[in-house]
Write an enzyme that holds these catalytic residues in place. Structure first.
Site, PDB file in Angstrom:
ATOM      1  N   SER A  90       0.791  -1.233   0.000  1.00 21.35           N
ATOM      2  CA  SER A  90       0.000   0.000   0.000  1.00 21.35           C
ATOM      3  C   SER A  90       0.820   1.278   0.000  1.00 21.35           C
ATOM      4  CB  SER A  90      -0.963   0.006   1.174  1.00 21.35           C
ATOM      5  OG  SER A  90      -1.838  -1.054   1.037  1.00 21.35           O
ATOM      6  N   ASP A 116      -6.290   0.007   4.118  1.00 23.92           N
ATOM      7  CA  ASP A 116      -4.921   0.459   3.886  1.00 23.92           C
ATOM      8  C   ASP A 116      -4.666   1.819   4.524  1.00 23.92           C
ATOM      9  OD1 ASP A 116      -4.889  -1.830   2.429  1.00 23.92           O
ATOM     10  OD2 ASP A 116      -4.719  -0.871   0.469  1.00 23.92           O
TER      11      ASP A 116
END
Length: 384
Positions: free
Chosen positions: A124, A171
Site C-alpha cells: 500500500s 490500507d
C-alpha cells in the site's frame, strides 16, 4: 526512510528553504483477506517502510510538487478543474480536494517526497502517500482539524474520486492508526477497532514477493464479490437478518447448498471460515501463542488457493517451501493473483528458508523472489 535525503532534495528544488517533514507507513495484513466487503474483520499493522514528504506553505494558491524517486516535477492549482494528468500528482491533488471538501482551508505549498515501500508488492504505497499528505495538511492548514478516522477516509475518497480505485478503508486506516508493537483488528462493518500486542520474540516476519501480476485480478475480484452476494441473497429467504456473510455460519451455508452454485458455495465457505480465523488469531495473540497464529495463516492460504481460487502457481510454490522448511505460518497476502506471501519464521530457520526459497523458486520460474523483512511500526506522524 531517509530524512536527510528528502531534506536535501527539498532545499535543492525550493531555493534553500526548509519546511516540515511528515511520514506515513505502508502496511501488512496478518490475516483476514476478502473479508472487508463481507462485513468481517481485517488485521493489519503499519510497517517500518513508507512515504516521507517535506512540505512548506508557499503563500500562493499553487501546489509545487517534486517526486524525488521519479525525478518528476508538477505544479497544479487547488480547484477541481486544476487536476493534474500525471498519476502520482493526482494522489496529492485528490487529498487536497478531499480536505477542502471537509472544511480544511488548504493553500498552496511546496513539497518533495520519497518512499521506500516497494511498489506493487501489496504494502500500500499509495495509502502511505495519501496518509502523509492528509496528516500534514490537517496540521498545517486545519483551523478546524479533522479526526484520524476522517483522515483515513480522505485517503480512501482520493482513491475513489481521483484515481479510479474502489478500495476499502483498511490500507489508509492502518497507515494513519498504526502503532509499533501492535496489530489492529478492524471491524469493517462498524469500523470499531482494537489494538492487539504483536511482539513475536524469536520470530521474524518476512514477505516473499513472487513478482507476479495477473491481469484478470479486477474482473475476478468482482466475480467473487457477486458470489458472496448471491449466497447472502439465498440465506435471506430463511434468515432475513443476514446482511453480510459476517452474519452467517456454516450451518446456514449448508441449508442453501442446493440453491447456489458449487462455486458460490466454495467462495462463501472460505469467507465464513476466514472471519472465524481472525477471531481465533485475536485470542492467540492475547495469549502470545504464535504457533496457533501460524497454523491459521496456513489455513487461510489453503482456503484462498482451493476455495476462493485467488492464488497462483508461484504463491502455492512459496507456501509449500515454507511448510517444508518448518516455517510457523505462511499465506498469500492481499487480494491474490500474484504479489507476496507473508511468513512468520523462527529466527533459527530464517536463513535456511530464505536460501531455499530463492534457489528453488529460481530453478522453477527462472527468477528469484524479492525478500522484504518487516517490522511493525508507527502510523502517520510529523518527524521534523
Amino acid at each position: 526512510m531517509d530524512i536527510e535525503h528528502v531534506r536535501s532534495r527539498f532545499i535543492k528544488h525550493f531555493d534553500g528553504s526548509t519546511g516540515y517533514i511528515y511520514a506515513s507507513p505502508g502496511r501488512i495484513n496478518l490475516i483476514g483477506e476478502h473479508t472487508d466487503y463481507n462485513g468481517g474483520f481485517v488485521f493489519p499493522g503499519a510497517i517500518d517502510k513508507g512515504m516521507m514528504a517535506e512540505i512548506r506553505p508557499n503563500g500562493t494558491d499553487k501546489v509545487k510538487a517534486y517526486s524525488i524517486d521519479l525525478k518528476d516535477y508538477v505544479e497544479f492549482g487547488l480547484n477541481e478543474e486544476d487536476a493534474p494528468r500525471i498519476s502520482w500528482a493526482r494522489y496529492i491533488f485528490g487529498v487536497c480536494r478531499e480536505m477542502i471538501k471537509r472544511g480544511v482551508d488548504v493553500k498552496g505549498f511546496n513539497t518533495a517526497f520519497s518512499g521506500d515501500v516497494p511498489l506493487g508488492a501489496g504494502m500500500s504505497s499509495s495509502a502511505a502517500l495519501e496518509s502523509t499528505y492528509a496528516f500534514a495538511l490537517n496540521e498545517l492548514f486545519g483551523e478546524n482539524k479533522i479526526d484520524k478516522f476522517e483522515l483515513a477516509k480522505v485517503g480512501q475518497a482520493t482513491e475513489h474520486n481521483y484515481c479510479g480505485v474502489m478500495c476499502g478503508i483498511m490500507d489508509q486506516f492502518a497507515s494513519v492508526f498504526g502503532k509499533a508493537g501492535n496489530l489492529i483488528r478492524l471491524d469493517c462493518r462498524s469500523l470499531e477497532y482494537q489494538y492487539f500486542p504483536f511482539n513475536p520474540e524469536g520470530y521474524r516476519l518476512v514477505l516473499l514477493d513472487s513478482v507476479v501480476k495477473h491481469e484478470l485480478a479486477s474482473s475476478a475480484y468482482n466475480k467473487r464479490r457477486q458470489s458472496c452476494e448471491a449466497v447472502v441473497a439465498a440465506m435471506q429467504k430463511r434468515h432475513p437478518n443476514v446482511e453480510f456473510l459476517r452474519d452467517a455460519d456454516m450451518q446456514m451455508l449448508e441449508e442453501v447448498k442446493d440453491e447456489v452454485s458449487r462455486e458460490d458455495y466454495m467462495r462463501a465457505e472460505y469467507v465464513i471460515g476466514e472471519i472465524q480465523r481472525v477471531l481465533d488469531v485475536s485470542d492467540a495473540l492475547e495469549r502470545g501463542d504464535y504457533e496457533t497464529v501460524g497454523q491459521k495463516m496456513y489455513e487461510t492460504h489453503h482456503g484462498m488457493s482451493k476455495l476462493y481460487e485467488v492464488s497462483c502457481e508461484e504463491l502455492d510454490f512459496l507456501n509449500d517451501i515454507a511448510k517444508e522448511c518448518g516455517v510457523t505460518g505462511s499465506r498469500v497476502m492481499g487480494g491474490g493473483f500474484g504479489g507476496c506471501t507473508i511468513n512468520l519464521v523462527k529466527e533459527e530457520l530464517y536463513d535456511g528458508f530464505i536460501a531455499k526459497a530463492r534457489e528453488d523458486f529460481r530453478n522453477k520460474f527462472g527468477r528469484s523472489p524479492k525478500v522484504y523483512d518487516v517490522v511493525i511500526g508507527d502510523g502517520s506522524r510529523r518527524v521534523e
